[in-house]
Structure formats: C-alpha cells, structure tokens
Scaffold this motif. Structure first.
Motif, mmCIF file in Angstrom:
data_model
loop_
_atom_site.group_PDB
_atom_site.id
_atom_site.type_symbol
_atom_site.label_atom_id
_atom_site.label_comp_id
_atom_site.label_asym_id
_atom_site.label_seq_id
_atom_site.Cartn_x
_atom_site.Cartn_y
_atom_site.Cartn_z
ATOM 1 N N UNK A 141 66.500 -10.725 -18.187
ATOM 2 C CA UNK A 141 65.253 -10.516 -18.924
ATOM 3 C C UNK A 141 65.014 -9.016 -19.057
ATOM 4 N N UNK A 142 64.812 -8.555 -20.288
ATOM 5 C CA UNK A 142 64.588 -7.136 -20.557
ATOM 6 C C UNK A 142 63.200 -6.951 -21.150
ATOM 7 N N UNK A 143 62.430 -6.024 -20.573
ATOM 8 C CA UNK A 143 61.084 -5.739 -21.093
ATOM 9 C C UNK A 143 60.612 -4.398 -20.559
ATOM 10 N N UNK A 144 59.550 -3.890 -21.154
ATOM 11 C CA UNK A 144 58.886 -2.667 -20.696
ATOM 12 C C UNK A 144 57.500 -3.060 -20.185
ATOM 13 N N UNK A 145 57.195 -2.819 -18.925
ATOM 14 C CA UNK A 145 55.848 -3.122 -18.436
ATOM 15 C C UNK A 145 54.796 -2.380 -19.246
ATOM 16 N N UNK A 146 53.677 -3.017 -19.479
ATOM 17 C CA UNK A 146 52.603 -2.436 -20.282
ATOM 18 C C UNK A 146 52.191 -1.066 -19.740
ATOM 19 N N UNK A 147 52.236 -0.062 -20.619
ATOM 20 C CA UNK A 147 51.788 1.278 -20.249
ATOM 21 C C UNK A 147 52.767 2.088 -19.439
ATOM 22 N N UNK A 148 53.988 1.592 -19.234
ATOM 23 C CA UNK A 148 54.947 2.309 -18.394
ATOM 24 C C UNK A 148 55.979 3.048 -19.243
ATOM 25 N N UNK A 149 56.771 3.897 -18.574
ATOM 26 C CA UNK A 149 57.894 4.593 -19.202
ATOM 27 C C UNK A 149 59.211 4.091 -18.626
ATOM 28 N N UNK A 150 59.281 2.783 -18.397
ATOM 29 C CA UNK A 150 60.423 2.180 -17.718
ATOM 30 C C UNK A 150 60.849 0.900 -18.421
ATOM 31 N N UNK A 151 62.141 0.813 -18.712
ATOM 32 C CA UNK A 151 62.730 -0.425 -19.219
ATOM 33 C C UNK A 151 63.324 -1.175 -18.031
ATOM 34 N N UNK A 152 62.825 -2.372 -17.789
ATOM 35 C CA UNK A 152 63.321 -3.184 -16.679
ATOM 36 C C UNK A 152 64.328 -4.207 -17.186
ATOM 37 N N UNK A 153 65.338 -4.452 -16.347
ATOM 38 C CA UNK A 153 66.367 -5.448 -16.648
ATOM 39 C C UNK A 153 66.503 -6.345 -15.419
ATOM 40 N N UNK A 154 65.853 -7.501 -15.482
ATOM 41 C CA UNK A 154 65.801 -8.448 -14.364
ATOM 42 C C UNK A 154 66.999 -9.390 -14.476
ATOM 43 N N UNK A 155 67.902 -9.331 -13.497
ATOM 44 C CA UNK A 155 69.168 -10.060 -13.558
ATOM 45 C C UNK A 155 69.225 -11.074 -12.422
ATOM 46 N N UNK A 156 69.487 -12.336 -12.763
ATOM 47 C CA UNK A 156 69.626 -13.391 -11.760
ATOM 48 C C UNK A 156 70.935 -14.135 -11.987
#
Length: 837
Positions: A141-156
């Motif tokens: 799952x790839x998304x940017x938390x609201x208001x952040x400067x970070x792209x997260x990549x949640x891998x399971x």
C-alpha cells in the motif's frame, strides 16, 4: 517489523465485477480494482498534494516532487518508457530456492513474473496491490499521510502454506536531479552533483540521504524503513551489476546474500534496502514499511522517521486519510435512479476535482512538468476551483488569491505562474504562456502582429470569486488588498487593489478591448488555445464569458447594495448582447470568430470548421442567445457535432496545416481541437440544455462521456475508466473513441458542476441554496444531501408528472416557501421537499 496472523478482510458487495477485461468498480470501498496489469496505456493515481506527492502508476512507478515538479523533483520517472520498464521505483520479493533465489515484484514490473493472482486497487489517494507468486501473498500500500512530506510503502508478505519460506524484501527508488529538465538534458553537470550517503544507526536502522550537492544544506531526500537493514546500495551501477549489464528485470546483486553497501559520490543515485523477513512460517505474515521523504535536513526529518517506524502510526495515518475522504465527499451525496451517475458524482468526480485543484495542468503522464514554462495555469486553476468550492472553499481561496496576484494592472492576466517562484517573491513568477512564441512577429506596419495576452484568462477569476462568495457569504473578502503583477518587482513594490477592484478591472479590460463588431477581442487565444489569429480578431466565446462575468458582477454589486454599478454592468451586458445578436448569427448557428479583416470562422460557407461547439453553448449559458436562436443553435450542435462518444469541438476538421489559423490545423481531423471530442466543452453543452429545460438531452450528453461507462470497451477507450480524460478522438479519426490525457482536465470541474448544480440543480446563491433540477423525465424522484454554510440540507425531489424541469412546490422544515431557494441556516439538519410539475 512484525510477524502476525493474516487478517482476513470482511467481504463487501462489489459492483460490476462481471466481464470487464481490465478491472471493475468496487463502490463499497470507493476503489477501482485492476485485475489485468497490461492496461492499454499507462494508468495512474495521485497521492499527496503538490506540497508533497505525485503520481503512482499501476505498475508501481512513482513520480514524486515537493512544491514544484519542474524545480524540486525527487524520483526519476520517465513517462515515455514502455509500461514494462522500471520507472523510478519497485519492490523486489526474493525467496530462497536451494542455493539461489526466485525473484518477483508484486507490481509485475520490472521482473514480468507470471502471477498466480494480481490486483491493483486504485483508491482515494492511495494504491494497493495484492499479488501471489511462489506460494507467497504480497500486499503493498502506497500513500502520503495527510500534511506530511513522506511517501509510505506498507509491505506485507504472507506464506500461504506449506513449509517455512526464507524471504527478503528489497524496495528500490531511483532519484532525479531536482531540476527535472536538467536530468534529461545535462549528462555532464548533473551526475557530478548527485550524492547519496548512508547513515547507520546503533539500532541497526539505516537512513539513506540523497541530494544534489548545491542543496545539501537546505533540502535532502531520504529513504529508510521501520526495521533494521543488513545491507543497501546507493549506486545504480553496483546494484544492477556487471557495470549495468545486469537489468532492472534481473539485478545481478540480488543473487548475492547481501547488497554491497555502496554509497554514491556521483552518478546515478538509487536507494535499495535489503530487508530480511527471515523464515516466514505457514499462514504467517511479515510486515515492514519504507519511507521516502524530503526535509531541510535529516535532523528535521528525525521526527517523521521515528513516527512512521511505528506501524501503529502507519495504520493511524491511513485511517486519517480515509476519514479525510469520508468528510470531504460527504459535502454532496446523491441518490438517483442511475447507479453510474451516483458512483461518479459521489466518489470519482469530486476526487478528480480535488486532484486538478492541487495539480492544475502541472504534472501528469502527459504534462510532464519539465522546465519552468508550464506552471499553474490562470484559466485552468480558476475553473478547477469551481469544482471544489463547495468542499474546501478556504483552501480554494488561497489559490484564488495567488491567481489574482498575477493579474496585470490593466486587468488582463499572466497565463501561468510557477509556485516556487511565487513563494520566493523574485519578481519573475509568471509568464505569458505560448504567446511568447509570437513575440517577435510584426504586422505590415511594424507593430506586434499577435497579442501577448489571452482574451479569456482574466474573466474566469470573476466566476471563481463569485462562487466563493455565494458558497461562504464572506463578502469581506472583496475589501482585501492584493497586488497586481508587475514583472521585476517584488510584491511589496507593486500596485495593490482590493479583490473587488481586481474583478472590476477584469471586466473593464474586456469592455475596453472590443473589435470591429463590438465583441471582445480574441487576444492570442481564447479557451481554444489552438486558434491563433492576428491581433484584432474577435471571439464569440470571449463574448459569452464576458457576458457571464458581467452577470456575476451584477449579482455581487446588488448584494453589496451598489445599485449604480449594477446599472452600469447591465448596460455593458445589453451592449454586448446586442452586438452579438447583430453580427454572429449564421442562419442556423452562431459564428465562432471574426478575423481582424472581418473574415468569419464557424460559418456554413467555410470549407473546414463550419460549426463550433463553444459558440452555441456559451451563448446560452450567458443568456446572450435567447428564444428560437438559442434552441436552433443547440439543435444544430446536436445534429452536426454530437457522436456516441461525446460532442465534437467542431466539424469538419482541417485537412492540412494552415498557418493562417495556427495550432488547430496541426492535428489530423478528429483529434483534439481539430474536430476531436474535447471533453471540457461537453459539460457546457449539458448546462446549456438544462437552461433550455431539456433534461433528457442534458443527461444523454452526460452519459456519453462518463468514463465509467467505457469500462466495458477499454480496448477502444484505453484511458482510465475512473477519471475523465481531456479528449476523445472524434468520428473523423480512424481511432474514434480513444481517450487521452487523463486526470488533469477542466472536464472534471465542469462535469461536476453540470451534474450537481444543473442536472441535480442544487447550487449556492447569496440568498440561500437554490434547488432547480433539470433531470431525465424518466426519473420519478431523487435525493441529495448538501452541506452549506455550516448546515446540512437533506433535499428530496418528487417528479410525479415526469417533467424535466420546473419546481411547483418547495417545503422547508415543514413550511412551504414561495420560491425555490432554501434559506441560509448556519447549523443543524434541514429537510427540503421539492415537487416538480
């Protein structure tokens, strides 16, 4: 890092999962679920905003920027590369197999491994893949938390069964030089500046820091993960192996137990992390989360890095994103007899409007965001804001003020501006668009042959500000002072004017720039960028837009109690209405342009371009066409321009390049402005039909361009079915029905306005909430929930006589009112019952 039992999702009803070749809409989850990775062209989604975010395509490629995709790009996504190629990012899954490894990517690209199962869920500001191969199920799952400067990549990664499997996860990003165009054009200086440094931590974690040397001290990119990292690579040559004779499909380094811990003092910077999941037992899941971000320094980034190394905060950020969309979409919700209409109006269309508000035409798979020439378009964003004004008026106002600040003192406007340059206040944030290409062309008298301004830009902002005022009732905005644009001067040095003064100068510029027939001048171009006639040409489109802006000014001034200005603008309106009716009627439809020598364009006498869509629709929308001519013009449009895939912009198309008309003839017949179905024009046709009271016709035009309806014929349409493209090839083209240029199109804003404000007919006014539907006669009833000025209006409409238009009765909170305007409430929930007849 965590090992847990796999959670089974609760099954929810999905819609249209049937025979669609590429995917289906899951309305319950507000997703489009792609089941075939081999889409006809690249499909994508947007994550984050222009503040930090970008594009994620359905094969895992990411184009990320912060603030300006031209001047602060982070990842090296090359849109022209084939769909099968690596494009700035991927995730490799490595499974121990004897003495070697099996490798695949859950995105399919770039390994092109055949999957046992594959899905890509295109969600509201996120992408999620579910893939199965080699006995493993992988969810990313790839998304940017609201208001952040970070792209997260949640891998399971889940072991589906059998013996324990030894698994490694290797996420990879490739960096771009921050000046995106230089990355493509300067292979000497750029690689010398690119730097990647590793920062190991006592905990075993690693942060990979990347920057172009000149930005080292004030803007760095970083990649890290929530779990300890055994090894990494920062040099692409080393990671691919054998001096890059290894490939992205099969990096040679992945056949080694560990990566090389290469840093990179020059060259092609990547961030590859070796994450050892260890032996995953049957039915167990390993989870990790990577971060890609940018901050002034790693010290500043430390807070976010720590926060998102806790997977509970990752889950919270995703839930917060979901709640943002729940709240955002709740502003307007409809329940009509047409399920496809409900799906688009309730979810996909407002979501696309949010995207165009954030990105204008700055960054897509078509507008590539290189150089400094594009920026935020004045006309584009002015219209985009009208599509989000009911949902986020205060955020829209920030952008509207930016647009007002690049309006010239004369009243016309710069065509576009660069966000970072505006923020830096360097006196050079705006430009005159494509008109710069004609700057040195002179006429027979040695004067400039073409205008350096567009005849429509400055008028759109009048409509935008009027929308804000009606939506919020905050008339005090009109007193706020905003500078005009004067190149070379900082904003503090420029002339200022109130917002009201800006609007007055907008309409006054058109009033004082009329041609021989008394119609507003074309300028370099009107909304149709591709018709570039020499200075002195007149535009019927600009005439309609000018008239519409005058109506808005009358409405504003009447609300302010300024009767003198109301009468003045009414006089201007009647003047241009008379001039238009005196010269622009061609017998069965309205002429589109007049050249400076009086030559008419859009007339039955012409060989090419006999009739144009916009002169028919805007004459009705502005009220300058009336009676039989209004109806006849729209009937001619229907007869000559309508197709099964939408209304064409004109017909017949030019059959070769004609330098006297400019860009329109650079396209083959049936493409874009040259007889193509330019979708932006279609909702204007819908609105015009509702004004004429022809709801069946308006709804027909709506359905013809609904991208969701194309899901069953995507080999023809090709474009994403979950958002409107900019254009569809017309019936003069061999590839009739093919869509292109998805996402960043004014089609989104105007189709949403057409659907909610004119077909459903619920729209804001200074006096309250107007309910004035114009619906298909077959509809017996519908409902709409509308939030307006702090209150919630629950509107139910009955249509016992099956008419298209006409409010016979309105009851508000149990009391009948003598109009179709529900009064302004500032709180609570209020029931509005409407009967048509």
């Amino acid at each position: 890092m965590a090992t847990t039992k796999t959670k089974k999702p609760v099954a929810k009803k999905v819609t249209a999962k049937a025979a669609a070749k590429y995917g289906y809409f899951d309305d319950a989850k507000k997703e489009y679920v792609l089941t075939n990775p081999a889409t006809p062209i690249k499909w994508c989604n947007y994550v984050g905003t222009l503040n930090f975010g970008g594009i994620v395509d359905t094969t895992g490629g990411t184009l990320v920027c912060k603030g300006d995709p031209a001047l602060n790009r982070i990842t090296k996504y090359i849109a022209q590369m084939p769909c099968s190629d690596f494009k700035a990012s991927t995730v490799y899954i490595r499974v121990k197999d004897g003495k070697g490894y099996k490798i695949f990517s859950p995105f399919v690209v770039p390994t092109l491994t055949k999957m046992d199962k594959w899905e890509c869920h295109v969600g509201l500001s996120y992408m999620r893949w579910n893939a199965e191969a080699f006995g493993l199920a992988v969810q990313v799952t790839i998304f940017v938390p609201t208001g952040s400067n970070t792209l997260l990549q949640d891998i399971q990664v889940t072991n589906l069964g059998g013996a324990a499997k030894e698994v490694d996860i290797i996420p990879v990003y490739e960096f771009s030089h921050f000046e995106a165009e230089k990355q493509l054009t300067n292979a000497d200086w750029v690689p010398q500046t690119m730097t990647l440094k590793a920062h190991p931590e006592k905990s075993g974690h690693v942060v990979l820091e990347q920057y172009a040397y000149m930005k080292r001290d004030f803007a760095v990119n970083y990649v890290t993960a929530d779990c300890p990292i055994k090894s990494f690579d920062g040099d692409r040559r080393v990671f691919l192996g054998s001096n890059e004779m290894g490939s992205w499909a099969n990096p040679l380094s992945l056949q080694n137990k560990e990566l090389s811990n290469s840093e990179c003092d020059r060259g092609d910077n990547i961030a590859a992390l070796m994450i050892h999941a260890g032996k995953i037992a049957a039915k167990k899941t390993f989870r990790t989360c990577t971060q890609l971000g940018q901050e002034q320094s790693l010290k500043v980034a430390a807070k976010a890095i720590k926060k998102y190394r806790d997977l509970k905060n990752v889950d919270k950020a995703f839930e917060d994103l979901a709640q943002f969309w729940v709240k955002y979409l709740s502003t307007i919700q409809v329940e009509t007899p047409d399920a496809a209409f409900n799906s688009m109006v309730n979810v996909h269309n407002p979501r696309q409007c949010h995207t165009t508000k954030n990105w204008s035409r700055y960054l897509s798979l078509y507008q590539l965001g290189y150089g400094t020439s594009r920026g935020i378009g004045y006309r584009d964003s002015s219209q985009d804001l009208m599509g989000v004004m009911s949902h986020m008026p205060e955020e829209a106002l920030v952008l509207a003020k930016n647009l007002l600040s690049v309006q010239r003192p004369e009243g016309n406007a710069m065509h576009q501006y660069a966000p970072l340059a505006l923020e830096e206040d360097n006196g050079n944030e705006a430009n005159a668009g494509d008109s710069r290409e004609k700057k040195g062309v002179l006429d027979e008298n040695g004067n400039p042959a073409y205008a350096d301004w567009y005849g429509d830009d400055h008028l759109w902002i009048v409509l935008t500000v009027a929308n804000y005022l009606k939506e919020t009732g905050k008339l005090e905005l009109l007193k706020e002072e905003i500078p005009f644009y004067e190149a070379g001067k900082k904003r503090a040095q420029r002339e200022k004017g109130t917002v009201l003064e800006h609007l007055k100068r907008s309409v006054n510029f058109s009033r004082t720039h009329l041609g021989k027939h008394g119609l507003p001048l074309l300028g370099f171009a009107d909304w149709n960028d591709c018709m570039n006639l020499p200075l002195g040409a007149e535009s019927s489109f600009n005439t309609g837009l000018y008239a519409k802006a005058l109506l808005e000014m009358m409405d504003i001034c009447e609300t302010l109690g300024d009767k003198e200005s109301v009468e003045m603008y009414k006089g201007w309106y009647e003047d241009v209405k008379k001039a238009f009716n005196d010269c622009a009627w061609d017998g069965k439809w309205w002429i589109r342009w007049f050249g400076k020598d009086g030559t008419a364009y859009g007339t039955n006498k012409a060989k090419y371009g006999k009739i144009y869509c916009n002169s028919q629709s805007w004459s009705v929308m502005s009220g300058i066409a009336y009676g039989e001519r209004a109806v006849q013009g729209m009937d001619s449009l229907n007869k000559l321009l309508n197709t099964a895939n939408g209304v064409k912009s004109s017909t017949p198309g030019y059959r070769g390049f004609d330098p006297t008309v400019g860009g329109i003839s650079t396209y083959p017949p049936g493409a874009k402005e040259n007889g193509g179905i330019f979708l932006h024009t279609n909702p204007w046709v819908m609105i015009a039909e509702t004004i004429l009271g022809r709801g069946d016709k308006a709804f027909q035009y709506y359905n013809q361009i609904n991208p969701a309806a194309k899901n069953v014929k995507l080999d023809e349409f090709e474009s994403e079915p979950y958002c409107y493209p900019q254009n569809i090839l017309g019936d003069e083209h061999k590839q009739f029905g093919m869509g292109r240029n998805a996402w960043l199109s004014g089609t989104s804003s105007w189709t949403y306005q057409a659907a909610t404000q004119f077909i459903i007919g619920v729209r804001a006014s200074f006096k309250g909430l107007i309910v004035d539907p114009c619906i298909p006669s077959a509809w017996g009833e519908f409902k709409v929930t509308r939030k307006f000025r702090g209150a919630t209006y629950e509107v139910s409409v009955k249509n016992p006589k099956h008419v298209c238009k006409g409010v016979a009765k309105m009851v508000v909170d149990g009391k009948e009112v003598d109009s179709n305007v529900a009064p302004v409430f500032t709180s609570g929930t209020h029931k509005v019952e409407v009967t048509l007849g």
